[in-house]
Design an enzyme around this catalytic site. Structure first.
Site, PDB file in Angstrom:
ATOM      1  N   ASP A  78       0.913  -1.375  -0.050  1.00 53.13           N
ATOM      2  CA  ASP A  78      -0.343   0.084  -0.061  1.00 53.13           C
ATOM      3  C   ASP A  78       0.723   1.213  -0.023  1.00 53.13           C
ATOM      4  O   ASP A  78       2.055   1.174   0.423  1.00 53.13           O
ATOM      5  CB  ASP A  78      -0.780  -0.141   1.224  1.00 53.13           C
ATOM      6  CG  ASP A  78      -0.293   0.116   2.574  1.00 53.13           C
ATOM      7  OD1 ASP A  78       0.722  -0.714   2.602  1.00 53.13           O
ATOM      8  OD2 ASP A  78      -0.537   0.738   3.461  1.00 53.13           O
ATOM      9  N   GLU A 145       0.079  -1.484   5.444  1.00 57.64           N
ATOM     10  CA  GLU A 145       0.969  -1.076   6.523  1.00 57.64           C
ATOM     11  C   GLU A 145       0.953   0.222   6.961  1.00 57.64           C
ATOM     12  O   GLU A 145       1.197   0.875   8.182  1.00 57.64           O
ATOM     13  CB  GLU A 145       2.497  -1.192   5.939  1.00 57.64           C
ATOM     14  CG  GLU A 145       3.772  -0.957   6.766  1.00 57.64           C
ATOM     15  CD  GLU A 145       4.298   0.696   6.882  1.00 57.64           C
ATOM     16  OE1 GLU A 145       4.902   0.677   7.707  1.00 57.64           O
ATOM     17  OE2 GLU A 145       3.731   1.347   6.066  1.00 57.64           O
TER      18      GLU A 145
END
Length: 486
Positions: A78, A145
């Protein structure tokens, strides 16, 4: 080919260009994950998606290196979605638009996603290569994350065989990271009561913008303005004197990004309008003096808006403004053990107004649990005084430095042999996933490296092209030098 995909190392930059083309903000990584899975299956690589959505891809050793220790290369899928206010961009649908600006690669009006797209691209480039020597290799790509470390929290034992993990999420070439801060989210909820606005008052929106923002760990010590705090300061100094009535406060968008913009919807009597504008002009001048180096583009503007049907009660408004103004923010304490490294910090990242309450979302970071607990205590005490409630969640451990780490020594020696200089061994105040990996894999030896990335988590994010090649060269050399199994 575009200019970006012609950069060296070409395989890495071609992958990064693909990554930019597929939307992958936190919690919306599925399209990119599916693209990588399809590619891995086409390459006949062993790929597994675990229960939470992490990808584990395995590649056999190159001939003659089968007896080397198994290495995992780790990155997160991400990226942080941040954009300039004048940029029309849907992070769930629109591609990132990277471009070359001299020595740097940037994005047009948005975050670039070099954090951690470059690391991910390097791992995928190695997986796709036929001429890079390495032992048994695993690539771990975690999800979410940036918005809660969901992937790292959910990683279970049994998926990885690696004895060594190389995290690719650091942001300074020439530095080797062997530890990081832990953290926790703090959510303060203040109940709000309402009343009718004063008769004849006018509704306006006061907006602060043009701040640089940035990563709430990496950049927290740089003295950048926090839009939430700066606007709260103005309201604390002027709301009572000018008879301002507050109906809405909105600032920031992510708990781990320093807020770049905030706005307050206020009612003011016509008799006080000129005095309000003068107070705004004076405050803007003051901030530009105080923050002349860090925030040269700061602006304060007063905008017309539709009339508010209700405003906060006098008591509720007073409690909220005092709470926002008094809330700790920034560096709480610098480390005594590691020069130049922040030990404990707090970022007042997001403030939102609902029908019944206002919510303040903070991210606490600390190298030590007691530092985090101390800030949690401060927020708890402040909430009690304000008549608010506070809840803490998403607590994740720091990554404790290990001076005897064999892989850290190997990376250090390899760097010295390539560049004829010692790298800097560091502990980073930002959160890396390594601390969480220690739970399912307590014996894993870990290190973190990466290229030079500036202003992550903001639309000013950029990566220094030369350092991408240097980082990649180091990574390949380390893989070639991984020792045999004991």
């Amino acid at each position: 080919m575009t200019a970006l995909s012609q950069l060296q190392p070409q395989a890495l930059w071609q992958w990064f260009e693909q990554i930019c083309a597929i939307p992958h903000p936190s919690k919306h990584e599925q399209a990119l994950s599916e693209h990588i899975q399809a590619w891995a299956k086409d390459k006949q690589l062993d790929i597994v998606e675990d229960k939470v959505g992490n990808l584990i891809i395995k590649k056999p050793a190159t001939p003659g290196m089968e007896n080397r220790k198994v290495v995992a290369l780790q990155a997160h899928i991400d990226m942080v979605p941040q954009k300039n206010s004048d940029k029309i961009h849907d992070f769930e649908k629109d591609p990132i638009e990277p471009y070359i600006d001299g020595e740097w690669v940037k994005a047009t009006g948005t975050t670039l996603g070099a954090d951690n797209g470059i690391g991910m691209a390097s791992a995928l480039a190695i997986l796709g290569s036929d001429d890079i020597p390495h032992g048994p290799l695993e690539v771990l790509l975690t999800i979410d994350e940036e918005a809660g470390m969901t992937g790292a929290f959910g990683l279970e034992a049994g998926y990885l065989d690696a004895e060594i993990l190389i995290n690719t999420d650091s942001e300074q070439e020439g530095e080797i990271y062997m530890g990081c801060a832990g953290g926790a989210d703090g959510e303060i909820t203040l109940p709000i009561s309402w009343q009718a606005p004063a008769a004849g008052s006018q509704t306006l929106t006061l907006k602060i913008a043009g701040l640089r923002g940035g990563h709430s760990g990496v950049d927290i010590h740089l003295g950048r303005g926090n839009a939430n705090k700066l606007l709260a300061r103005f309201l604390f100094d002027n709301a009572t004197t000018l008879g301002l009535e507050l109906s809405h406060f909105q600032g920031g968008s992510l708990r781990n990004a320093i807020p770049r913009e905030a706005s307050a919807t206020i009612n003011v009597s016509g008799a006080k309008l000129a005095e309000l504008q003068q107070a705004i002009n004076d405050y803007e001048s003051l901030l530009k003096q105080e923050l002349s180096v860090t925030e040269p583009e700061l602006t304060l503007t007063l905008l017309e808006t539709s009339n508010a049907s209700q405003v906060m009660s006098t008591a509720a408004q007073s409690s909220l403004i005092s709470l926002m103004h008094a809330c700790p923010n920034g560096v709480v304490r610098m480390s005594d053990e590691i020069e130049g490294v922040t030990e404990t910090s707090l970022n007042l990242g997001v403030i939102t107004t609902g029908e019944e309450s206002v919510t303040l979302l903070c991210l606490i970071r600390s190298l030590i649990d007691s530092g985090r607990e101390n800030v949690e205590g401060q927020l708890n005490a402040l909430s009690q005084l304000a008549g608010a409630k506070v809840a803490f969640s998403g607590t994740y451990p720091g990554w404790k430095p290990d001076n005897s780490s064999p892989v850290m020594a190997l990376v250090r020696e390899t760097y010295d042999s390539i560049y004829n200089k010692e790298p800097v061994i560091m502990v980073i105040h930002a959160g890396l996933e390594c601390g969480l990996f220690k739970k399912p894999y307590p014996e894993m030896d870990m290190v973190s490296i990466g290229p030079t990335i500036r202003f992550p988590h903001s639309p000013d994010e950029k990566v220094l092209i030369e350092t991408v090649g240097q980082y990649y060269q180091l990574l390949l050399a380390v893989l070639e030098r991984i020792p045999e199994k004991g």
